[in-house]
Design a protein around this motif. Structure first.
Motif, mmCIF file in Angstrom:
data_model
loop_
_atom_site.group_PDB
_atom_site.id
_atom_site.type_symbol
_atom_site.label_atom_id
_atom_site.label_comp_id
_atom_site.label_asym_id
_atom_site.label_seq_id
_atom_site.Cartn_x
_atom_site.Cartn_y
_atom_site.Cartn_z
ATOM 1 N N PRO A 141 -0.835 -0.749 -5.876
ATOM 2 C CA PRO A 141 0.232 -0.309 -5.017
ATOM 3 C C PRO A 141 0.870 0.571 -5.965
ATOM 4 N N TYR A 142 0.946 0.564 -7.365
ATOM 5 C CA TYR A 142 1.419 0.462 -8.160
ATOM 6 C C TYR A 142 1.041 1.986 -8.948
ATOM 7 N N GLU A 143 -0.181 1.861 -9.240
ATOM 8 C CA GLU A 143 -1.225 2.214 -10.093
ATOM 9 C C GLU A 143 -2.615 3.490 -9.165
ATOM 10 N N GLY A 144 -1.992 3.327 -8.102
ATOM 11 C CA GLY A 144 -3.551 4.239 -7.080
ATOM 12 C C GLY A 144 -4.802 3.583 -7.387
ATOM 13 N N MET A 174 -6.182 -1.437 0.361
ATOM 14 C CA MET A 174 -5.877 -0.065 -0.025
ATOM 15 C C MET A 174 -8.231 0.216 0.193
ATOM 16 N N ARG A 221 -3.793 -1.356 7.380
ATOM 17 C CA ARG A 221 -4.640 -0.046 8.398
ATOM 18 C C ARG A 221 -5.530 -0.147 9.731
ATOM 19 N N VAL A 275 2.635 -5.535 1.995
ATOM 20 C CA VAL A 275 3.118 -3.707 1.485
ATOM 21 C C VAL A 275 2.134 -2.850 2.125
ATOM 22 N N PRO A 276 2.848 -2.151 2.659
ATOM 23 C CA PRO A 276 4.095 -2.162 3.004
ATOM 24 C C PRO A 276 4.726 -3.049 4.217
ATOM 25 N N LYS A 277 6.414 -3.576 3.556
ATOM 26 C CA LYS A 277 7.077 -4.204 4.251
ATOM 27 C C LYS A 277 6.788 -4.456 5.705
ATOM 28 N N ILE A 286 -1.715 6.021 3.569
ATOM 29 C CA ILE A 286 -1.769 5.320 2.332
ATOM 30 C C ILE A 286 -1.725 6.113 1.189
ATOM 31 N N ASN A 287 -0.770 5.399 0.254
ATOM 32 C CA ASN A 287 -0.787 6.124 -0.759
ATOM 33 C C ASN A 287 -1.127 6.072 -1.842
ATOM 34 N N TRP A 288 -1.699 7.054 -2.324
ATOM 35 C CA TRP A 288 -2.850 7.103 -3.838
ATOM 36 C C TRP A 288 -2.007 7.174 -4.458
ATOM 37 N N PRO A 320 0.507 6.851 -7.814
ATOM 38 C CA PRO A 320 0.546 5.821 -9.102
ATOM 39 C C PRO A 320 2.306 6.284 -8.871
ATOM 40 N N GLY A 321 2.941 4.651 -9.037
ATOM 41 C CA GLY A 321 4.408 4.606 -9.207
ATOM 42 C C GLY A 321 5.337 4.632 -8.313
ATOM 43 N N VAL A 373 5.617 1.763 -2.106
ATOM 44 C CA VAL A 373 5.086 1.675 -1.219
ATOM 45 C C VAL A 373 5.499 0.932 0.099
ATOM 46 N N VAL A 374 6.603 0.976 -0.398
ATOM 47 C CA VAL A 374 7.669 -0.704 0.352
ATOM 48 C C VAL A 374 8.398 0.733 0.910
#
Lengths: 308, 308
Positions: free
Chosen positions: A148-151, A181, A211, A241-243, B297-299, B301-302, B305-306
């Motif tokens: 979720p942080y780095e893709g 993901m 999802r 995540v997401p919440k 979905i969110n690819w 980075p950074g 996503v919450v």
């Protein structure tokens, strides 16, 4: 006839995410029920610091209190050498140790406050200690299908970590879709590659249903040759995540899908659904699995399926 | 690059199952939103008797009131010759007619109070009338993957009915998993066989998510070569059997899965999720799709996503 192994992770991965403390007696009763369902593997406890995860602070009492068939292999999660020290005091109460790392630096840092290399240097030692104790060592790689942080997370990076675990003695490698993901196309490619890259190692799929693709991923991994899966009764736990999202795939939905495809699990679906409904009562809220509502598929002509 | 067609069926198949009457203005606003999402096909109305399905009694007002791009092909469902008579009065307001039958005798009897042969004798005539009007005729076969009353439904029986529809002029054949009894292994086998058996006919998959396998079935059908799917925004509608179960697969979850696999749909996922959330407000209850909570979905980075 295709046969798969399913590890029930609800008692650790599922309970861990519950905000209200679950009484130890309820945990023990639920695990005993799962033991009767026919699972060959159940993850039951975690040797993390109780101040970090208070919900699992009663791990030793749970290990001592449960009564499951001898055929059930019990797993405990161990985060570090201190955790393994504590676990080994209870050496005779479990059979498998899960070690873990995240494939992505940022997630590993946020999860255990170390770099991936720092975690792996520790794990190199821990694997050997586990194997020396004649315990099964299963390594788990979190964020294997995306972070979720780095893709995107490169497949080669994940499989390099897996190979390193295997070289040190891990005989099972679990790949976790920590925040859901993965998609079925990638699951199929990934597990085909992982099985080829890790001969003699059991390759385990741990998907989330963030999802709604959890079972699609499981089917795609099965098609790629994967024969080991993790899931959580009642769709408990995982990483929301997401919440508000769902996490782990529901054991009863996974088992239902496998049985409908004539894939053998050794698990009694009715008993698992019963356990999930019991968990629903213990937790006092509606759980999100599908089979908990629908019941198992009923192919018997004329039976009123609405009555389930 | 793989491309699929998705027909959004929420405005008919979805709304039909809502117990409270949805105001016509809300229906029109929601359909207009779906039109902006990029769907090439939307099922918008049904010419059934208003006393049988009061929720869809405003079908003509909906057809007259909506404003969607010219590229959207609008479908209406027609149960019999009387329904087609009524539909043809509105000939210029839609482009496709869906006719249907159940593959199982008991379900057809309970649904339309006729034998399958009686329904098919009518359909033989109706297909020709639809084609003669220069409208696209899509035939739908319910209980294609199992019947809650009869259990298993033979593939040959379903494909024989499909072939008969095609011989009379239907250019699209939809196979409905009316009570969610399909599994991905069978979906794969079935769609491979259907595509081979029906050359020149568009073969459409309509799955339900009763036991959580809806997207797994869609993936398996895609793998078999199926390129046309039906789904319902917000996971609205379908046949809640057993009681309380979910029905149709959620459009936003299906689109999310396809896009994650680089399968093109032409649909803007954010807009569909927006429509599903709007439907949630209109209906005053939480809908059950996954993406309505998780977002796409969110690819990147950074990105937190919450926050979705």
């Amino acid at each position: 006839m295709t046969t798969v192994q399913i590890r029930e992770v609800g008692p650790r991965d599922g309970f861990q995410n519950e905000p209200e403390t679950i009484p130890t007696a309820d945990k023990i009763r639920l695990i005993n029920g799962l033991g009767r369902a026919g699972f060959s593997r159940i993850e039951v406890a975690s040797f993390v610091r109780p101040d970090v995860i208070p919900q699992l602070a009663d791990g030793v009492e749970v290990l001592h209190g449960i009564d499951v068939p001898d055929s059930v292999s019990l797993m405990v999660l161990v985060p570090n050498s201190r955790g393994l020290d504590n676990a080994l005091v209870q050496r005779e109460y479990f059979h498998e140790v899960a070690l873990f790392v995240s494939a992505s630096e940022t997630h590993n840092k946020k999860n255990v406050n170390r770099t991936v290399e720092e975690s792996m240097a520790d794990n190199d030692v821990l694997v050997k200690r586990v194997v020396a104790e004649d315990l099964t060592c299963a390594a788990v790689i979190a964020t294997s299908f995306g972070c979720p942080y780095e893709g995107k997370v490169e497949m080669s990076r994940v499989l390099d970590l897996a190979e390193r675990f295997a070289e040190h003695g891990a005989t099972e490698l679990g790949f976790g879709d920590t925040t859901g993901m993965c998609n079925p196309k990638y699951a199929n490619e990934f597990f085909a590659a992982a099985i080829e890259r890790l001969p003699g190692v059991e390759v385990t799929a741990h998907f989330h249903n963030t999802r709604g693709q959890g079972l699609a991923n499981a089917y795609a991994a099965l098609e790629a040759g994967c024969r080991s899966f993790e899931s959580s009764f009642g769709e408990l736990g995982g990483c929301p995540v997401p919440k508000g999202s769902t996490g782990n795939i529901a054991t009863e939905d996974l088992v239902s899908m496998f049985h409908e495809m004539d894939v053998q699990t050794g698990v009694d679906l009715d008993v698992v659904i019963g356990s999930a409904r019991e968990a629903q009562q213990v937790l006092g809220r509606k759980l999100t699995s599908h089979s908990i509502v629908s019941g198992p598929i009923n192919w018997t002509p004329g039976v009123d399926v609405v009555g389930h």
